[in-house]
Write an enzyme that holds these catalytic residues in place. Structure first.
Site, PDB file in Angstrom:
ATOM      1  CB  SER A  87      -0.529  -0.024   1.231  1.00 10.79           C
ATOM      2  OG  SER A  87      -1.577   1.019   0.986  1.00 10.79           O
ATOM      3  CG  HIS A 191      -6.007  -0.708  -1.114  1.00  7.18           C
ATOM      4  ND1 HIS A 191      -5.365   0.384  -1.666  1.00  7.18           N
ATOM      5  CD2 HIS A 191      -5.087  -0.696  -0.164  1.00  7.18           C
ATOM      6  CE1 HIS A 191      -3.975   1.157  -1.177  1.00  7.18           C
ATOM      7  NE2 HIS A 191      -4.563   0.531  -0.241  1.00  7.18           N
TER       8      HIS A 191
END
Length: 305
Positions: A87, A191
């Site tokens: 991430s 996300h």
């Protein structure tokens, strides 16, 4: 073969930056980065409490700064065959691979954190890790509840994301085989489609970035691909905020590359834990404090290409 990995949001803890500031030049670098992005990284990394550093706009630049500081302390870029981040850790990885310079990376992650915090403020959302279970069964169950499998991490771990009501429903109705649902220390459903407004802001910010092609094999969260173009790396960084993290595919690529050792930048622990379960036989080390640097040097000497 060595791979350097950088953790994502949720890895931070109060005071975790404190011991790293004792390294020569570290305090000056952090101070310069703080001035560049308008955020007191020293305060947040040393004195702030858990709630303060849970703030997305704070946590993301703080994690990238810590990752860059600890990886630079290794002084071993030529020894690594590959780099990857989970991430927001992908920005740390992009800087280490030479795609972005350090200050540019910090400015970009500051924009990312603010944009994602803004998107998260629209609806009360969150994320939770599911431990155990069959991935196919789990994903189908999440979709039934309206949740997104935002992180497919491998080693039996999937992270679900959605509204707080959906997360509560998941805790009350776990997928078959899942042992535990663990809420994460993050402030939004990252996300997922909830982050779409942040993508537009990052697309605009990315247009002015100075970038280069990676000097190390850069393994992408999008699909585990080894990316060789700096422009492609940045495009993936932008789209990544609203799409799932496929750390499972990154680890599959590590296998294909023949990785024999993995070092996780500060605040290490999460990704080495996954590697221990998914990459048997691969030596792992998490950089938690500067006391770990001697062990890292020994691992580098043993496994460098």
């Amino acid at each position: 073969m060595l791979v350097l990995v950088a953790p994502g949001q949720g890895a931070q803890a109060p005071g975790f930056l404190t011991p790293w500031l004792d390294l020569p030049g570290a305090a000056d670098r952090i101070a310069a980065w703080s001035d560049a992005i308008g955020l007191d990284l020293v305060h947040y990394g040393t004195k702030a409490d858990a709630d303060e550093i849970r703030d997305t706009a704070v946590a993301q630049p703080l994690l990238v700064a810590a990752g860059l500081l600890s990886s630079a302390a290794l002084d071993a870029r030529a020894s690594f065959g590959a780099v990857a981040g989970h991430s927001v850790g992908e920005i740390t990885a992009a800087a280490y691979a030479g795609v972005l310079d350090e200050e540019t990376a910090l400015r970009f992650v500051r924009t990312r954190g603010l944009a994602m915090a803004g998107a998260a403020a629209v609806t009360a959302t969150g994320m939770a890790a599911l431990l155990g279970g069959d991935p196919e069964v789990t994903v189908a169950h999440l979709e039934k509840l309206g949740l997104t499998p935002a992180n497919i991490n491998g080693a039996g771990q999937i992270v679900a994301a959605g509204t707080l009501e959906q997360i509560a429903a998941l805790e009350a109705d776990k997928p078959e085989g899942v042992r535990k649902v663990v809420p994460l220390k993050v402030a939004g459903a990252f996300h997922t489609h909830h982050m779409a407004p942040a993508v537009a802001e990052l697309e605009e910010a990315a247009r002015s970035l100075a970038l280069a092609d990676p000097v190390l094999t850069y393994v992408s969260n999008k699909d585990g691909a080894a990316v060789t173009s700096g422009a492609d790396v940045v495009a993936r960084l932008v789209g990544q905020v609203a799409n799932p993290v496929r750390w499972d595919l990154c680890m599959e690529t590590f296998k294909e590359l023949g990785v024999t050792a993995l070092i996780e930048a500060c605040p290490g622990g999460t990704l080495t834990g996954l590697a221990k379960r998914a990459l048997p036989g691969v030596a792992t080390l998490a950089l938690k404090t500067p006391d770990d640097l001697d062990k890292a040097a020994a691992l580098i000497a043993e496994h460098a290409a």
